[in-house]
Enzyme design. Structure first.
Site, PDB file in Angstrom:
ATOM      1  CB  CYS A   1      73.016  39.013 -49.545  1.00  0.00           C
ATOM      2  SG  CYS A   1      73.308  40.538 -50.862  1.00  0.00           S
TER       3      CYS A   1
ATOM      4  CG  ASP B   1      74.231  39.386 -57.827  1.00  0.00           C
ATOM      5  OD1 ASP B   1      73.255  38.933 -57.111  1.00  0.00           O
ATOM      6  OD2 ASP B   1      74.940  40.451 -57.601  1.00  0.00           O
ATOM      7  CB  SER B   2      70.546  41.785 -58.379  1.00  0.00           C
ATOM      8  OG  SER B   2      71.231  42.035 -57.203  1.00  0.00           O
TER       9      SER B   2
ATOM     10  CB  CYS C   1      71.761  36.412 -57.003  1.00  0.00           C
ATOM     11  SG  CYS C   1      70.427  37.468 -56.314  1.00  0.00           S
TER      12      CYS C   1
ATOM     13  CG  HIS D   1      75.408  42.865 -53.122  1.00  0.00           C
ATOM     14  ND1 HIS D   1      74.553  42.167 -53.989  1.00  0.00           N
ATOM     15  CD2 HIS D   1      75.632  44.053 -54.234  1.00  0.00           C
ATOM     16  CE1 HIS D   1      74.242  42.597 -55.272  1.00  0.00           C
ATOM     17  NE2 HIS D   1      74.712  43.741 -55.218  1.00  0.00           N
TER      18      HIS D   1
ATOM     19  CD  GLU E   1      74.861  46.506 -57.491  1.00  0.00           C
ATOM     20  OE1 GLU E   1      75.160  46.871 -58.838  1.00  0.00           O
ATOM     21  OE2 GLU E   1      74.878  45.684 -56.795  1.00  0.00           O
TER      22      GLU E   1
HETATM   23  N1  DGL Z   1      73.440  39.605 -54.366  1.00  0.00           N
HETATM   24  C1  DGL Z   1      72.001  39.201 -54.159  1.00  0.00           C
HETATM   25  C2  DGL Z   1      71.918  38.070 -53.227  1.00  0.00           C
HETATM   26  O1  DGL Z   1      72.683  37.354 -52.810  1.00  0.00           O
HETATM   27  C3  DGL Z   1      70.739  40.213 -54.300  1.00  0.00           C
HETATM   28  C4  DGL Z   1      70.847  41.671 -53.741  1.00  0.00           C
HETATM   29  C5  DGL Z   1      69.854  42.374 -54.140  1.00  0.00           C
HETATM   30  O2  DGL Z   1      69.643  42.625 -55.322  1.00  0.00           O
HETATM   31  O3  DGL Z   1      68.875  42.801 -53.265  1.00  0.00           O
HETATM   32  O4  DGL Z   1      70.721  38.089 -52.496  1.00  0.00           O
END
Ligand code: DGL
Length: 269
Positions: free
Chosen positions: A183, A9-10, A72, A185, A151
């Site tokens: 997402c 993931d990011s 991600c 997150h 984050e």
């Molecule tokens: N967790 C990520 C997603 O599912 C990326 C969030 C990000 O880095 O902007 O899109």
């Protein structure tokens, strides 16, 4: 099969998938990469996200994983086909499992999707949802503030309510009965999102669904871990390791160690 499942993931978002993998498949070893030095991916161009995803996969492949999970949505939306061509092991993203779960759960056929700018711009969820059910109606909303907020480790803070209300306000009053958390997150903010959307909107976490699909794929390919020993997971991150470690340990409720990785390539292309 004793090889690990590689998850990327990011940043910390993919840990929502890892937590579910640990719960559903406790014998499986996970190797996790959070590209925190280059997070968020949401505002980046598709080409940039594709290049970064390729670099992470090239890094993870040295550990000989049995499967790659792109945990991600932003990277899944633009890079999954590219990665599938690049490696010869199963590659799973988070978009089709989330879309399938929403279709299973909706009664009205009207579904909301929230995600990063990149994911919403790609229309990947609309495409996936309409592929399964052509008459589905979709309301999509980019929520650029949420992943960076998570984050920073602020998901438990009081300010979460206001930022979630602001981000979701365009969806309030829309006739959706399911909302896809598009997402990885966002499950960190699950309770707040749920309180803002109210009890009539069912939240679909692509993280839960992806873990279920990992289990199905491993079972069908006869690749499940069989050792009976509890695995030692490995975590890598490209940015500052302390905050990542604090968030990861609180979320996973486990002590972990992190190996920092310094990219030898520029962070901005
Ligand atoms: N967790 C990520 C997603 O599912 C990326 C969030 C990000 O880095 O902007 O899109």
């Amino acid at each position: 099969m004793q090889q690990a499942i590689a998850v990327l993931d990011s940043g910390v978002g993919g840990l929502t998938v890892v937590k579910e993998v640990m719960r559903q498949l406790p014998q499986e070893k996970v190797i996790y990469f959070g590209d925190t030095a280059r997070s968020p991916y949401g505002p980046r161009s598709a080409g940039e996200v594709r290049t970064f995803t390729r670099q992470i996969v090239d890094y993870l492949i040295q550990f000989n994983p049995k499967m790659i999970v792109i945990a991600c949505n932003t990277a899944t939306a633009v890079a999954i086909e590219d990665i599938r061509e690049r490696v010869s092991i199963p590659v799973l993203g988070v978009i089709s499992p989330g879309a399938r779960a929403a279709i299973k759960n909706t009664r009205s056929g009207i579904i909301g999707v929230i995600g990063t700018e990149g994911t919403i711009r790609s229309k990947a969820y609309e495409q996936e949802l309409r592929l399964i059910s052509p008459n589905i109606q979709v309301f999509s909303e980019a929520c650029p503030l949420l992943a960076p907020f998570v984050e920073k480790g602020l998901f438990g803070a009081e300010s979460a309510q206001a930022i979630v209300e602001q981000s979701l306000s365009p969806l309030i009053g829309k006739p959706i009965d399911c909302l896809i958390l598009g997402c990885t997150h966002y499950p960190f903010l699950m309770e707040t999102i749920s309180s803002v959307m109210g009890p009539d909107v069912r939240l679909i976490s692509s993280a839960d669904e992806t873990a279920r699909e990992i289990s199905t794929i491993l079972y069908h390919h006869d690749m499940l871990a069989t050792s009976g020993l509890l695995p030692i997971h490995q975590f890598f991150c490209s940015g500052e390791p302390e905050l990542f470690m604090t968030i990861a340990q609180n979320w996973l409720k486990e002590q972990i160690s992190i190996t920092p990785v310094v990219w030898q390539v520029p962070n901005i292309l």
